[in-house]
Design an enzyme around this catalytic site. Structure first.
Site, PDB file in Angstrom:
ATOM      1  N   CYS A  73      38.925  25.700  18.174  1.00 35.85           N
ATOM      2  CA  CYS A  73      38.010  25.293  17.092  1.00 35.85           C
ATOM      3  C   CYS A  73      36.713  24.689  17.606  1.00 35.85           C
ATOM      4  O   CYS A  73      35.656  24.858  16.990  1.00 35.85           O
ATOM      5  CB  CYS A  73      38.704  24.309  16.171  1.00 35.85           C
ATOM      6  SG  CYS A  73      39.426  22.911  17.040  1.00 35.85           S
ATOM      7  N   HIS A 104      33.980  19.607  13.221  1.00 36.91           N
ATOM      8  CA  HIS A 104      33.618  19.381  14.622  1.00 36.91           C
ATOM      9  C   HIS A 104      32.105  19.576  14.751  1.00 36.91           C
ATOM     10  O   HIS A 104      31.574  20.636  14.397  1.00 36.91           O
ATOM     11  CB  HIS A 104      34.328  20.374  15.541  1.00 36.91           C
ATOM     12  CG  HIS A 104      35.804  20.109  15.719  1.00 36.91           C
ATOM     13  ND1 HIS A 104      36.476  19.047  15.152  1.00 36.91           N
ATOM     14  CD2 HIS A 104      36.737  20.793  16.438  1.00 36.91           C
ATOM     15  CE1 HIS A 104      37.763  19.084  15.511  1.00 36.91           C
ATOM     16  NE2 HIS A 104      37.938  20.137  16.288  1.00 36.91           N
TER      17      HIS A 104
HETATM   18  N1  LIG Z   1      42.185  21.281  20.107  1.00 40.96           N
HETATM   19  C1  LIG Z   1      41.383  21.064  18.952  1.00 40.96           C
HETATM   20  C2  LIG Z   1      41.901  21.816  17.776  1.00 40.96           C
HETATM   21  C3  LIG Z   1      41.212  23.116  17.734  1.00 40.96           C
HETATM   22  O1  LIG Z   1      41.753  24.203  17.729  1.00 40.96           O
HETATM   23  C4  LIG Z   1      41.272  19.588  18.616  1.00 40.96           C
HETATM   24  O2  LIG Z   1      42.057  18.831  19.188  1.00 40.96           O
HETATM   25  O3  LIG Z   1      40.398  19.239  17.841  1.00 40.96           O
END
Ligand SMILES: N[C@@H](CC=O)C(=O)O
Length: 361
Positions: free
Chosen positions: A158, A251
């Protein structure tokens, strides 16, 4: 569009699994007919199995409440009633690899949210707007697995979705060096504030394995197909820092970038605003109409205000300006559990259906 394709969700009780359930409620092409999870949940109704741990703000969809959860390890049973599965499980890498291959070998396409197969050379890791041509390797994978209809396709991590789409739109200016810092929501770890209280009023400067993924996965996304395998790109050079911040979803990335052929600021913004990929050409049901939205306001994009743009499937950018060390710097944002997880996987499944890779059994 004839009958809907029957879908199973393997790992349907976890946070990403719940997002799949939510996104597939009322989907025009797909209907959930099976949900599988660990042996502990098997035999309960879906409603019982997520009681006290449903993490989304919308209620459990009526259509899935009474589905009896199956044991994900009983592959033949789960696949007997579905045309394809989504997979989002919490297990060791080797176990996930074996489980997903077992599902694919039954002739069932597997669209995975897990990272286990992201570096398997003949498994496509796809952002539909960016590298749909990587689906070509499915033919070689099917040969290796000994199946005519099954295969595994995966979505990338992500974190990279907050800067890879923006850089992809600029690829012909040849980015040479990228520095990205990501500010990642707690839902990326499958948590909310109730189950992770130390994230209140706090920042944790470490997310296990995230920086490696954030630096390497973009190069696979920009890789070429060679003899049934993806060969990763060698440029740009990417370095990252990934930080956990106290927000629920979204994010955000701050990005510095230099190019071999430096574009003007106007050219960059025009590229972002005009970028259309295969998902838009095919008008896939979950595709955002505007893939990348550029905000002129100097205090945007903001995680809380802008993560849901285009139902959480759009990516936003802002604060593009020249930099004193690199050519430019900017901010990018994407919704980590929609575009970055379940939504991204549903979009891959729509692309696979539209391109003829998923069909009724
Ligand atoms: N590893 C990421 C999740 C995304 O796939 C996170 O910890 O935010």
């Amino acid at each position: 569009m004839g009958e809907k394709l029957k879908v199973g969700i393997v790992g349907g009780t976890g946070m990403v699994g719940q997002r799949f359930v939510q996104l597939l409620d009322g989907h025009p092409w797909f209907t959930v007919t099976a949900i599988a999870a660990s042996a502990n949940s098997a035999g309960k109704t879906y409603e019982e199995s997520v009681q006290g741990r449903w993490k989304l703000s919308t209620p459990i969809p009526e259509g899935v409440k009474n589905i009896v959860v199956q044991d994900a390890a009983k592959v033949e049973e789960v696949t007997s009633g579905v045309d394809f599965v989504f997979c989002a499980v919490d297990m060791k890498k080797e176990e996930i690899q074996a489980l997903e291959e077992a599902y694919a070998k039954t002739g069932t396409p597997v669209i995975s949210n897990n990272s286990a197969h992201r570096w398997t050379p003949d498994v496509p890791m796809v952002i539909p707007e960016v590298n749909p041509q990587h689906l070509e390797v499915i033919a070689a994978q099917r040969k290796r697995l000994g199946t005519e209809t099954g295969f595994i396709a995966v979505k990338p991590n992500c974190s990279i979705q907050s800067y890879v789409p923006a850089l992809h739109a600029l690829l012909d200016f040849e980015p040479t060096t990228v520095v990205a810092s990501t500010y990642q929501a707690i839902s990326g770890a499958g948590k909310n504030f109730a189950d992770w209280p130390e994230m209140l009023d706090n920042v944790i400067p470490y997310i296990g394995g995230e920086e490696e993924k954030s630096e390497q996965e973009p190069l696979r996304i920009w890789g070429r197909v060679d003899d049934g395998q993806i060969v990763k790109a060698s440029a740009p050079l990417i370095t990252t820092q990934c930080i956990r911040v106290p927000v629920t979803d979204g994010h955000l990335a701050t990005v510095f970038v230099s190019f071999k052929n430096k574009p003007s600021k106007e050219e960059i913004i025009a590229r972002w605003q005009q970028y259309q990929g295969r998902a838009q050409e095919l008008e896939l049901p979950s595709a955002p109409k505007q893939f990348i939205t550029y905000f002129e306001e100097e205090n945007r994009p903001q995680t809380g205000l802008d993560r849901d743009i285009e139902q959480g499937m759009g990516v936003s950018t802002g604060r593009l300006r020249e930099d004193s060390l690199y050519d430019y710097k900017f901010v990018g944002l994407s919704h980590n559990t929609l575009r970055g997880a379940a939504g991204g996987a549903v979009l891959i499944a729509e692309l696979l259906k539209a391109e003829g890779y998923i069909q009724p059994k």
